[in-house]
Write a protein that holds these residues in place. Structure first.
Motif, PDB file in Angstrom:
ATOM      1  N   LYS A  57       0.842  -1.214   0.000  1.00  0.00           N
ATOM      2  CA  LYS A  57       0.000   0.000   0.000  1.00  0.00           C
ATOM      3  C   LYS A  57       0.867   1.250   0.000  1.00  0.00           C
ATOM      4  O   LYS A  57       1.817   1.366   0.775  1.00  0.00           O
ATOM      5  CB  LYS A  57      -0.901  -0.008   1.239  1.00  0.00           C
ATOM      6  CG  LYS A  57      -1.829   1.201   1.367  1.00  0.00           C
ATOM      7  CD  LYS A  57      -2.674   1.078   2.635  1.00  0.00           C
ATOM      8  CE  LYS A  57      -3.515   2.334   2.889  1.00  0.00           C
ATOM      9  NZ  LYS A  57      -4.510   2.567   1.832  1.00  0.00           N
ATOM     10  N   GLU A  78      -1.187  -3.139  -5.216  1.00  0.00           N
ATOM     11  CA  GLU A  78      -2.407  -3.558  -5.903  1.00  0.00           C
ATOM     12  C   GLU A  78      -3.252  -2.379  -6.371  1.00  0.00           C
ATOM     13  O   GLU A  78      -4.081  -2.528  -7.269  1.00  0.00           O
ATOM     14  CB  GLU A  78      -3.249  -4.449  -4.988  1.00  0.00           C
ATOM     15  CG  GLU A  78      -2.546  -5.761  -4.624  1.00  0.00           C
ATOM     16  CD  GLU A  78      -3.391  -6.637  -3.718  1.00  0.00           C
ATOM     17  OE1 GLU A  78      -4.397  -6.121  -3.168  1.00  0.00           O
ATOM     18  OE2 GLU A  78      -3.054  -7.818  -3.553  1.00  0.00           O
ATOM     19  N   LYS A  79      -3.052  -1.224  -5.764  1.00  0.00           N
ATOM     20  CA  LYS A  79      -3.879  -0.063  -6.103  1.00  0.00           C
ATOM     21  C   LYS A  79      -3.032   1.207  -6.144  1.00  0.00           C
ATOM     22  O   LYS A  79      -2.204   1.442  -5.264  1.00  0.00           O
ATOM     23  CB  LYS A  79      -4.998   0.103  -5.066  1.00  0.00           C
ATOM     24  CG  LYS A  79      -5.953   1.253  -5.353  1.00  0.00           C
ATOM     25  CD  LYS A  79      -7.071   1.319  -4.318  1.00  0.00           C
ATOM     26  CE  LYS A  79      -8.036   2.448  -4.649  1.00  0.00           C
ATOM     27  NZ  LYS A  79      -9.147   2.550  -3.685  1.00  0.00           N
ATOM     28  N   GLU A  81      -2.663   4.782  -5.358  1.00  0.00           N
ATOM     29  CA  GLU A  81      -3.312   5.711  -4.429  1.00  0.00           C
ATOM     30  C   GLU A  81      -2.242   6.496  -3.676  1.00  0.00           C
ATOM     31  O   GLU A  81      -1.051   6.214  -3.773  1.00  0.00           O
ATOM     32  CB  GLU A  81      -4.180   4.938  -3.434  1.00  0.00           C
ATOM     33  CG  GLU A  81      -3.402   3.910  -2.617  1.00  0.00           C
ATOM     34  CD  GLU A  81      -4.299   3.059  -1.726  1.00  0.00           C
ATOM     35  OE1 GLU A  81      -5.395   3.515  -1.368  1.00  0.00           O
ATOM     36  OE2 GLU A  81      -3.886   1.932  -1.383  1.00  0.00           O
ATOM     37  N   ILE A  99      -1.002  -4.253 -10.004  1.00  0.00           N
ATOM     38  CA  ILE A  99      -2.038  -3.256 -10.269  1.00  0.00           C
ATOM     39  C   ILE A  99      -2.987  -3.767 -11.354  1.00  0.00           C
ATOM     40  O   ILE A  99      -2.550  -4.196 -12.430  1.00  0.00           O
ATOM     41  CB  ILE A  99      -1.404  -1.927 -10.699  1.00  0.00           C
ATOM     42  CG1 ILE A  99      -0.521  -1.378  -9.562  1.00  0.00           C
ATOM     43  CG2 ILE A  99      -2.470  -0.912 -11.090  1.00  0.00           C
ATOM     44  CD1 ILE A  99       0.404  -0.264  -9.986  1.00  0.00           C
TER      45      ILE A  99
END
Length: 521
Positions: A57, A78-79, A81, A99
């Motif tokens: 993260k 994975e994201k 942000e 991603i």
């Protein structure tokens, strides 16, 4: 196409990780030790590598506002942000992660080089804000549709594109399709697009591309017109006169008027439907003038203060150097007294400068308040005159409408009405009271709309002035407190430096310094 969780525990970007990376990647040797002792400000870091750290993260990057290059490759992210604060970013590497969707890049308007190589992405989208994009690497993903590449036509500066390793690369004439739709592309999949490929692309897709360009030009024209309308509306909103430059007020008067819909069927009524005038007012110049004057006054004061501090610092270093070599207690006392007097004089000089600035800015704020209040008073007077004219027009409209309604009632009573009339309209003409009540209700609705719009405008402009003045006084109070705190902190600092020097000297000559001025202070 993705990295798996291994024996290392997945991690989140945190303060400790960032601090360690900044120190390791910062200056080395003596410069590095100095930087570590003084502390490296995250706001000053321009490049950062966070690769091979098993990061799951992205977080805690909000302080890196000066960052231009960021490497987050070879993790398990994975994201996308936590990047909104990195508005200066030019180069971003998110390759070799997990991603699945392109997102979270809307604030990176200066980004030129983006790598999303070796992820799980299946659609190219959500890159609209990256209008400066020059290089895009999105190979080794799951992109299967050739048409998805058409999305990239909006990036006029795109020169290098890597799609190698995606399913779409197996499509027939893949490179010709790319060359046709991305005419300004120079490199595709690590290779220069040659002239032969471009000629083939032109021959195969010439008419399709011409039609595409025509449609894009039409879409862009519509967007430009919509943007122009939106900018004009915002300008009017800022001046509190939105929708007063057209028929909006007039139309709103009739939108909630049920009786007017019926009365519109009467002969002669449509000719009464004229637009009402409006007014527009600008105050930007006065506000800009205030902030220019405010900024100039503060800068001038800061420059004068900086000159005083620079002269003091130069003399202070010289005096401290002298103190280190003085062995005579009486001479040491005299130098200490002199230094303390100079510190006190510095404090008084800086505080006097600040008091002068406070007085100066108070006058500037008063002048602004007086000028802007006069402008608002004139504006309100003009507004009230405009709305009074609107009421006069409405009264005239009401009188004419009443005349038409009464004349129609007489014709209905004598069976002289030749025009067909809907049943609900005919019901108004059963007697004189009914028709007059309908016309009066319509008139009252119109006047209420005008009154409400006038009240709203005057209330908003007065609230704006009150808010503006409150903010100005609050900002000035905050600036003054901050400046006084800076002066106190600085003078305390130089006194502490003097004390530290004397304590060190005491360790060398304790008896000679026992009666020195530092203890009598």
């Amino acid at each position: 196409m993705s990295r798996l969780y291994d024996t290392i525990e997945p991690s989140v970007v945190n303060e400790d990780m960032l601090q360690k990376a900044v120190v390791e990647q910062g200056p080395q040797g003596v410069a590095g030790r100095i930087a570590e002792e003084e502390g490296i400000e995250f706001e000053e870091v321009t490049q950062l590598r966070l690769e091979f750290l098993n990061i799951l993260k992205i977080d805690h990057l909000w302080q890196f506002t000066a960052l231009t290059k960021l490497q987050l490759d070879n993790n398990i992210i994975e994201k996308i942000e936590g990047l909104d604060s990195l508005v200066s970013l030019v180069w971003l590497d998110l390759s070799f992660n997990n991603i699945e969707k392109i997102e979270g890049l809307d604030k990176l308007v200066n980004l030129q080089d983006l790598s999303l190589f070796n992820n799980r992405i299946s659609v190219i989208d959500n890159l609209d804000a990256l209008l400066s994009l020059e290089i895009l690497s999105i190979g080794n993903n799951f992109i299967s549709e050739l048409d998805s590449v058409i999305y990239l036509r909006r990036f006029k500066d795109l020169r290098t594109l890597n799609l190698a390793g995606n399913p779409l690369c197996n499509e027939e004439n893949y490179d010709i399709f790319i060359a046709a739709y991305l005419e300004d592309l120079v490199y595709l999949d690590y290779r220069l697009l040659d002239e032969k490929t471009r000629e083939a692309a032109f021959a195969k897709y010439q008419y399709v591309i011409e039609e595409k360009k025509h449609n894009e030009a039409q879409e862009q024209k519509a967007k430009d017109e919509a943007k122009k309308i939106e900018e004009e509306l915002q300008l009017h909103k800022d001046a509190f006169v939105e929708h007063l430059n057209g028929p909006h007020l007039y139309e709103s008067m009739f939108a909630d008027d049920a009786e007017a819909t019926k009365l519109a069927f009467l002969t002669g009524v449509p000719a009464l439907l004229d637009s009402y005038p409006c007014s527009h007012w600008k105050r930007d110049n006065e506000v800009k003038t205030f902030f220019i004057g405010h900024r100039e006054a503060v800068i001038d004061n800061q420059e004068r203060a900086a000159k005083i501090v620079a002269e003091f610092e130069s003399a202070r270093r010289q005096k401290l150097n002298e103190l280190q070599h003085v062995t005579d207690p009486d001479m040491l006392d005299a130098l200490i007294d002199q230094q303390n007097d100079e510190i006190s004089h510095l404090y008084e000089s800086l505080m006097n400068l600040e008091l002068q600035l406070v007085d100066q800015l108070e006058d500037v704020i008063k002048d602004f308040e007086r000028n802007i209040s006069e402008m608002i008073a004139a504006f309100v007077e003009h507004v009230q005159g405009t709305f009074a004219a609107c009421r006069d027009l409405e009264n005239h409209h009401h009188e004419k409408l009443l005349e038409i309604a009464v004349a129609t009632l007489e014709r209905v009573a004598k069976n002289e009405l030749e025009e067909e009339m809907p049943d609900d309209v005919r019901m108004l003409f059963v007697d004189k009271d009914t028709v007059i009540n309908a016309v009066s209700a319509s008139h009252d609705t119109h006047l209420l709309k005008i009154d409400n719009r006038e009240d709203e405008l005057v209330t908003r402009i007065n609230a704006w002035l009150a808010g503006q003045m409150k903010t100005m006084h609050a900002n000035e109070g905050s600036r003054n407190r901050k400046r006084i705190s800076e002066i106190l902190n600085y003078t305390d600092y130089v006194r502490e430096q003097l004390e530290i020097l004397l304590f060190r000297a005491e360790e060398v000559q304790p008896f000679a310094l026992n009666n020195s001025a530092i203890y009598r202070r």
